[in-house]
Design a protein around this motif. Structure first.
Motif, mmCIF file in Angstrom:
data_model
loop_
_atom_site.group_PDB
_atom_site.id
_atom_site.type_symbol
_atom_site.label_atom_id
_atom_site.label_comp_id
_atom_site.label_asym_id
_atom_site.label_seq_id
_atom_site.Cartn_x
_atom_site.Cartn_y
_atom_site.Cartn_z
ATOM 1 N N LYS A 89 0.836 -1.207 0.000
ATOM 2 C CA LYS A 89 0.000 0.000 0.000
ATOM 3 C C LYS A 89 0.874 1.261 0.000
ATOM 4 O O LYS A 89 0.562 2.251 -0.648
ATOM 5 N N LYS A 122 -3.201 -1.141 -4.991
ATOM 6 C CA LYS A 122 -4.632 -1.065 -4.712
ATOM 7 C C LYS A 122 -5.050 -2.310 -3.954
ATOM 8 O O LYS A 122 -4.691 -3.423 -4.334
ATOM 9 N N LEU A 123 -5.796 -2.105 -2.883
ATOM 10 C CA LEU A 123 -6.201 -3.227 -2.042
ATOM 11 C C LEU A 123 -7.722 -3.364 -2.069
ATOM 12 O O LEU A 123 -8.439 -2.409 -1.784
ATOM 13 N N CYS A 150 -8.351 -0.027 5.647
ATOM 14 C CA CYS A 150 -7.202 0.362 4.834
ATOM 15 C C CYS A 150 -7.414 0.029 3.367
ATOM 16 O O CYS A 150 -6.536 0.243 2.550
ATOM 17 N N ASP A 198 -8.794 0.051 -0.473
ATOM 18 C CA ASP A 198 -9.289 0.997 -1.458
ATOM 19 C C ASP A 198 -10.736 0.699 -1.778
ATOM 20 O O ASP A 198 -11.504 1.576 -2.138
#
Lengths: 838, 637
Positions: free
Chosen positions: A421, A426-427, A440, A442
């Protein structure tokens, strides 16, 4: 390129700070705020140096070496400046002991005074002797603090589990804050205020429990002073000796340094140089590791019993009982279970003994996930369990996490995600349950329980609409997979899945960024939906050209999986074996480790060799050695082979599993099971198991440690998956659905989240999680006792409100020996209702 | 108004604005910056509107609302054009008379005309007033003409002409060279050559670059940046667009403290107007240059004005400075090359482009070119913002523009450069002001704060005040600044309380050296300056405090006492009545006595005692001790 420090030429290659180069070459420059894992901060100003051609005193920690730089690290001017700056630090930190001329002869008197409530000098401080400030005072050489003492008189914070914070000792080097932000991604603590009021603390000075703290203890390890200390280690004082160990509390196997007083572990600290954890740990490894070893519940001598009564036995008669029990019924009527927490050597010997010595066909690990992996491998001729490195995750540009709260279940993987991150990855997380990962992310896809397969199908479909490269389309089985996907209706997703079409589209777009990884925990592949979920995830990963990384749960689950592949004829499916036990066709069961639970009376004969006595139904309990009491190897989730040695003698009469089996074989007169130690066992195993021999030849000497030889098969094909949607499950209509999660905080059948009072405050497995909205509607407040009615029974526990849980979902964590029906397990969803007890 | 698609559109628009202006018989210009509004300008504006409407003459007489004109002491003030009359300290009640007499009848109202407090001479025309006449108002002058909420006013005053010239007639290196040739230096304090900074940033290789306007003006008593942003925001915006073009930046930020709500409002509106006119955003004026600006509000920490802390704050982190190098031109906002300049620096850019480097460099000294705005405050008659050429003597600023010391008192010192600056004594009054001379004298230019002190100011207390400020505003990151300023402030507090010890001066000097050389950022490097300069020029005062327990300026409360001179007191009861703690005993026509146990040394008695009597005395040192000594018992008692 080279620099000169005090006239000495020091060559260097890449971008390095002066301080790093000095340290590596044995040149001492005092420093307090610098930390090898953290970005330069330049706050303590002790590493100031002089550089020819530059004005002033640049700090060595944040000045990068340039070719030809002529540096003075030692001069009368620097000495005097450092003394003055150190004097300023000491004017805010209790310093009477630090500069006491009698400190050398004070040792005799300081045995117990560190138990005092508040530290006002080094002899009262648990960090005495390993304090960064003491070291610097010694090196800089300060005899007198010229400035009046400005004691801050802050309240010592003792209201949190494990950690005590005394900011009167804090020198504001910021290492705790930086490690919490830069490495842990928790951001629980920060700098507060400014000027003389500047301090470290949480938002609004709340307890750490309310701050998002993960209690990983990284701040304690980063703190150079006694401001942050481990409460339980405080009275013990400095350890007698230290030893290295591998933490068995999750599947990563962090390298730890255990601190011992005699035969007792007092503390455990992550190893700085370990290739897996690199100086990091989690709440379990850092604070709870000693609990499963030194625990009053430990099984210390063999015992026979039934219906709650326990009769002590000597080892001899206990082994006789076991031998009799294992041979009383036919081989088909006998089963052996292995805990995935067993060291590789122990598991190997048990499997070998059961299969080759006794000829028992029913041998399985107690793991629903392994059932699924073996099943997938057998059916699809594709290998779902692959090697990876945490760096692969840290270097990913897009990450999908399915049904796993990494910060709890795989904290080290979570750290890799944090690093990814930080570098702009992109999570996307998808979970019906509670997840601290979500904040946390996206994109957080709050899917309805049990709809992971549908989600993966729709994600695949959306990825297809983004355009697919030709080599994906040419993979085996593509056309069939595409036909399956075409049967899905993306517009219907919102109602059925609980996620909008737009969100699915965005998630698919994130996955255009490569490298992409898909991570999932054991819960996704356990239970009836497990195989379908795994197959769909497999196909999505092919389509998105992502690496599919299964995160195994227990410390040696990967090792047991490899053993299963080696020994794996016979029946290895724990579900069907358990079903046969419940039907009564299997009558005798031996478990190495904690036995699984059954509905109904259980088998006629049941024995286990475990660290903790199992439920009352067990006929024979043999005390087994715990973590730290035996030597061997684990294969961690990455596929890395982790070796460890015993650091203490087994408690009571406990014995390592391999010895129990060797003794049993001897007693039963079965030849070929005589071993001196685990090392000789490992030698044999390495000869026999293909996955070990190549790796051990090549990888042993690398600092990374050896990896198992992985089998890469089927990566080039899609597997057949169909989507058939049933309507709502039959049965009484209830307002809620329960999802079950595996309890990530257990060892050897001991539920650490109930056993350890600190961990209990952080994550009690009895918590029944409910969304804040539902709680409001039902009049439930945090901590209220609630009763969950699931039709065939009731379950009571304290309510825990969650912001990330969707409405209509309750989350319950399973713990070994909690006596709940077997239907209560990850992968299953039960209708239920909830009310508050008055 | 449509988007401007080519430079000719700008010219056309300007002509249209000028042609469309109503021709008023007279126009009243009302100064309505923050200080003006605080003094009541909003009510004055309202009163004018009502009065003109009541008389139905609003079409004949115009009102022009502008930002601050600089003469704070006279707020609220107005100008009446075309005559150029200047009326000061207006009350709403004065407005109908101004309309009647001055607007309609063309007469000057003598009562509202400015009178020099020293000579009593009256000046009816603004341009004749020495405060204005002796300045060189290149940057500030447009504040008299421009309504900051109307982009049209700025366009009419040749606004954005420089931008058009840059975009279509100059390459980015031409712009950098021109600014370099002008000798423009950063107005934020350090005086770094703006052109050099730009060229470093321009030459740094990166796919994205940023520019920042530092409007986090935090020095106590300094407000020139606020006035510029409030009064002429487009001049800053135009300067920034030109800078962005020169450097190759695609985005910029204006970092302004949230304590400046009017500046935030005006500059935010200015950005919106510029965007609508096609002067910001994609294809500015139809060129191939794209650039946009955003306002970021600071939360009030002084250290946020330090460039690396400011960037951390924009990035959403705590405003901690970081070690330099690397400098922002290499590694700035989000790690990208960034040019960060002060408000006044940006405002100087458009006139330099319009008039050329030579025009700019004509004013000033060898190394410091152009003009500088100072905020002249303290014990000075003409408090206000003054723009003067570099090289002007301090004396000319203080006595010429500033009109000398209040109440005819003696000048003692002038503090330049805010809390990081130093105090210069009367021996330095003939110092020509530029970056180098001030630094040599132990002070700094800073952002242009200038606090004038008279004979009643205790220099030890001044040092204590500033150290207290820097101590409280230290970000807390590095040890020398956080703890060193704290220790220095403690010593200074002790000295002003009469608890100073021998060796304190040496201790202060020692700490000052440690803080200055050991600190991380400019805040710490310069924090000891107030102590060092007062020690250099006013060491006697420190010694008097420490050795004699005396405060020569008779300011430090613990070192002074108030007494009533028996031979002067007429027993008028004035002081007795005003004393807030009833510490004065006495009867009518009998000598009053102050009970020293009760006295809180507020000085009310001292102030109230009529000037011709002056029976209340303030004593320190030996004289005070003598007075405090209990008198021998009178005979007969």
């Amino acid at each position: 390129m080279k620099i000169f420090i005090d006239g000495r030429a020091i060559p260097f290659e890449k971008k390095r700070t002066i301080l790093d180069l000095a340290r590596e070459n044995g040149i001492y420059i005092p420093s307090l705020c610098d930390h090898p894992h953290l970005a330069p901060f330049a706050a303590c100003r002790l590493c100031l140096v002089q550089i020819k051609g530059r004005k002033g005193f640049p700090p060595a920690c944040s000045t990068f070496a340039e070719d030809g730089m002529d540096i003075r690290a030692k001069s009368p001017e620097l000495g005097s400046l450092r003394k003055k700056i150190l004097g300023l630090i000491l004017s805010e930190h209790p310093s009477s002991c630090l500069i006491c001329s009698e400190k050398a002869s004070c040792d005799d008197y300081k045995a117990t005074i560190r138990k005092t409530g508040e530290t006002t000098g080094c002899v009262f401080c648990p960090e005495n002797g390993r304090c960064g400030l003491q070291e610097v005072v010694e090196a800089v050489g300060i005899e007198r603090v010229e400035y009046p003492f400005l004691y801050r008189d802050l309240e010592v914070r003792k209201d949190d589990p494990f950690i005590e914070r005394n900011y009167n000792l804090c020198i504001l080097c910021g290492r705790c804050v930086r490690v919490c932000h830069e490495v842990r991604g928790a951001r629980a603590i920060s700098f507060l205020n400014r000027g003389p009021q500047a301090a470290i603390g949480t938002a609004w000075d709340r307890p750490l429990l309310q701050s998002g703290c993960q209690f990983c203890g990284a701040c304690l390890d980063a703190c150079p002073t006694g401001a942050l200390v481990e409460r339980s280690a405080r009275p013990a004082g400095p350890p007698d000796r230290k030893a290295t160990a591998v933490c068995p509390l999750c599947s990563l196997g962090c390298g730890m340094e255990v601190e011992l007083k005699g035969e007792k572990i007092v503390s455990s600290v992550p190893l700085d140089q370990d290739p897996v954890n690199r100086g990091q740990a989690c709440v379990k490894g850092r604070f709870v590791l000693k609990d499963p070893v030194h625990n009053p519940r430990r099984a210390l001598r063999p015992a026979a019993g039934k219906n709650g009564e326990s009769v002590p036995l000597d080892w001899d008669s206990a082994l006789d009982t076991l031998a009799a029990g294992l041979t009383k019924y036919g081989r088909e009527e006998t089963a052996v279970f292995l805990s995935p927490e067993l060291p590789l050597e122990d598991a190997y010997l048990i499997w070998k003994f059961a299969k080759e010595g006794l000829g028992i066909p029913n041998i399985s690990a107690v793991s629903g996930a392994l059932d699924t992996y073996h099943g997938f491998r057998g059916e699809s001729k594709a290998e779902p369990v692959v090697n990876f490195r945490l760096e692969d995750i840290a270097g990913a540009k897009s990450i999908l996490v399915l049904e796993a709260d990494l910060s709890v279940s795989h904290p080290l993987v979570w750290l890799a995600v944090v690093q990814a991150k930080r570098h702009g990855a992109k999570l996307v997380t998808a979970a019906a349950g509670e997840s601290s990962l979500a904040r946390c992310s996206d994109l957080h896809l709050r899917i309805k329980p049990g709809k992971e397969k549908l989600l993966l199908g729709l994600l695949s479909r959306a990825a297809g609409e983004e355009g697919l490269p030709g080599d994906v389309q040419s993979l085996e089985g593509f056309a069939e997979w595409k036909r399956s996907l075409d049967s899905l209706d993306p517009a219907g997703a919102r109602d059925f899945l609980g996620v909008s079409e737009q969100d699915i589209k965005s998630a698919a777009q994130f996955f255009q960024k490569k490298p992409a990884v898909v991570l999932f925990g054991g819960d996704l592949v356990s239970g009836a939906e497990g195989p379908g979920n795994l197959a769909t995830a497999w196909n999505f990963a092919r389509l998105a050209q992502a690496r599919l990384l299964p995160l195994l749960s227990s410390c040696n689950e990967r090792g047991i999986y490899e053993l299963g592949k080696y020994f794996g004829s016979g029946r290895m499916d724990s579900e069907t074996i358990i079903a046969d036990i419940e039907k009564g066709t299997i009558k005798s069961v031996f478990t190495a480790g904690h036995p699984p639970s059954y509905d109904g009376p259980g088998p006629a004969f049941q024995a286990c060799a475990a660290c903790f006595p199992a439920s009352a139904a067990v006929d024979l309990v043999l005390p087994a050695a715990a973590f730290a009491e035996s030597s061997g190897h684990f294969i961690n989730a990455e596929g890395r082979i982790r070796g460890f040695s015993a650091v203490i003698r087994p408690q009571g009469e406990a014995r390592p599993h391999w010895r129990i089996i060797a003794d049993l074989a001897k007693k039963m007169g079965i030849k070929g099971f005589t071993y001196e130690d685990p090392a000789s066992l490992f030698k044999e195993m390495a000869r026999r198991l293909v996955c070990l021999n190549g790796a051990l030849k090549s990888g042993r000497r690398s600092p990374e440690g050896p990896f198992v030889d992985e089998e890469k098969s089927g990566l080039e094909k899609f597997v057949p998956v169909g989507f058939h949607f049933k309507g709502a499950p039959a049965g009484p209509e209830r307002a809620f659905q329960i999802v079950f999660r595996d309890n990530e905080s257990s060892y050897g059948g001991l539920d650490l989240s109930r056993d350890n009072r600190g961990l209990q405050r952080i994550r009690d497995s009895r918590w029944i999680r409910i969304s804040s909205g539902d709680a409001g509607r039902r009049g439930v407040s945090e901590g209220d006792t609630v009763v969950v009615d699931y039709g065939t029974g009731k379950l009571a526990g304290p309510a825990r409100l969650s912001e990330s849980l969707p409405a209509g979902v309750l989350e319950i964590r399973r713990a070994a020996g909690d006596g709940l029906p077997r239907a209560f397990r990850p992968g299953n969803i039960l209708p239920a209702d909830i009310r508050r007890t008055d | 108004m449509d988007k401007l698609l080519q430079p000719a559109d700008l010219e056309e628009w300007r002509n249209a604005i000028l042609a469309g202006r109503p021709s008023y018989k007279k126009t009243v210009v009302i100064s309505s910056g923050t200080c003006g509004q605080a003094s009541g300008s909003v009510q004055i504006i309202e009163a004018f509107r009502e009065e003109l409407a009541r008389r139905r003459i609003e079409d004949d007489y115009g009102l022009q609302i502008t930002g601050c004109h600089g003469f704070c002491e006279m707020e609220p003030n107005i100008l009446v054009y075309p005559d150029g009359l200047f009326y000061r300290n207006l009350a709403p009640a004065d407005v109908p008379r101004v309309v009647e007499e001055t607007l309609v009848k063309g007469r000057v109202i003598d009562r509202l005309v400015f009178a020099d407090p020293r000579t009593g001479r009256k000046y009816s025309r603004q341009t004749d007033i020495p405060f204005y006449q002796k300045q060189a108002r290149r940057i500030m002058e447009n504040n008299l003409r421009i309504d900051p909420t109307r982009i049209e006013d700025y366009i009419a005053a040749d606004g954005y002409q420089a931008l058009a010239k840059v975009l279509f007639d100059m390459s980015s290196s031409d712009v950098v060279d021109l600014v370099r040739a002008s000798g423009l230096r950063g107005r934020g304090g350090a005086g770094f050559l703006t052109g050099l900074k730009w060229s470093l940033c321009r030459d740094a290789a990166a796919e994205r670059k940023f520019i920042i306007c530092n409007a986090d003006e935090g020095d106590p008593g300094a407000y020139m940046d606020r006035s510029l942003l409030e009064g002429n925001p487009h001049s800053v915006v135009e300067g920034m667009i030109i800078g962005a073009y020169a450097i190759g930046a695609s985005q910029g930020f204006i970092y302004v403290r949230m304590e400046y709500p009017l500046a935030v409002k005006h500059v935010t509106a200015a950005l919106e107007h510029a965007r609508r006119a096609g002067l910001l955003g994609k294809s500015i004026l139809g060129s191939e240059f794209h650039f946009d600006l955003h306002v970021v509000q600071g939360a009030g920490a002084f250290v946020s004005g330090e460039e690396t802390a400011l960037m951390a704050s924009i990035e959403g982190r705590r405003a901690f400075p970081r070690q330099r190098p690397p400098f922002p031109t290499q590694d700035g906002l989000w790690g990208k090359p960034t040019s960060i300049n002060n408000v006044e620096t940006w405002a100087n850019v458009p006139p330099i482009i319009r008039n050329g480097a030579e025009w700019f460099a004509k004013m000033g000294t060898a190394k410091s070119k152009g003009t500088k705005i100072f905020s002249l405050v303290g014990k000075i008659n003409n408090t206000g913002l003054v723009e003067v050429p570099f090289g002007i003597k301090l004396r000319d600023i203080i006595y010429g523009v500033g009109g000398g010391i209040k109440k005819g008192k003696k000048f003692k010192a002038v503090q330049t450069g805010g809390p990081s600056g130093g105090c210069l004594p009367k021996e330095k009054l003939d110092l020509p002001v530029d970056y180098e001379t001030l630094t040599e004298a132990g002070s700094i230019m800073g952002s242009g704060g200038m606090i004038v002190m008279d004979e009643d100011t205790c220099m030890v207390d001044v040092a204590r005040y500033f150290l207290n400020f820097t101590r409280e505003e230290s970000c807390g990151k590095c040890v020398p600044c956080r703890v060193g300023t704290r220790q220095m402030a403690e010593i200074l507090a002790r000295i002003t309380q009469g608890l100073g010890e021998e060796g304190d001066i040496a201790r202060l000097e020692d700490l000052a050296a440690t803080v200055a050389s050991g600190s991380l950022c400019g805040l710490g490097h310069t924090a000891p300056n107030p102590v060092l300069t007062t020690l250099r020029y006013f060491r006697d005062e420190y010694i008097a405090h420490i050795r004699d327990g005396s405060c020569p300026a008779r300011f430090c409360k613990e070192l002074i006492s108030f007494f009533i001179e028996p031979d002067k007191c007429v027993g008028c009861l004035l002081c007795l009545k005003i004393c807030p703690v009833q510490a004065i005993r006495g009867e009518r026509k009998k000598v009053h006595v102050i009970d020293q146990q009760l006295c809180i040394k507020c000085g009310a008695c001292f102030d109230v005692c009529p000037a011709k009597i002056q029976a209340v005395s303030k004593y320190t040192g030996k004289k005070r001790e003598k007075w405090l000594r209990p008198a021998p018992p009178e005979k007969g008692e």
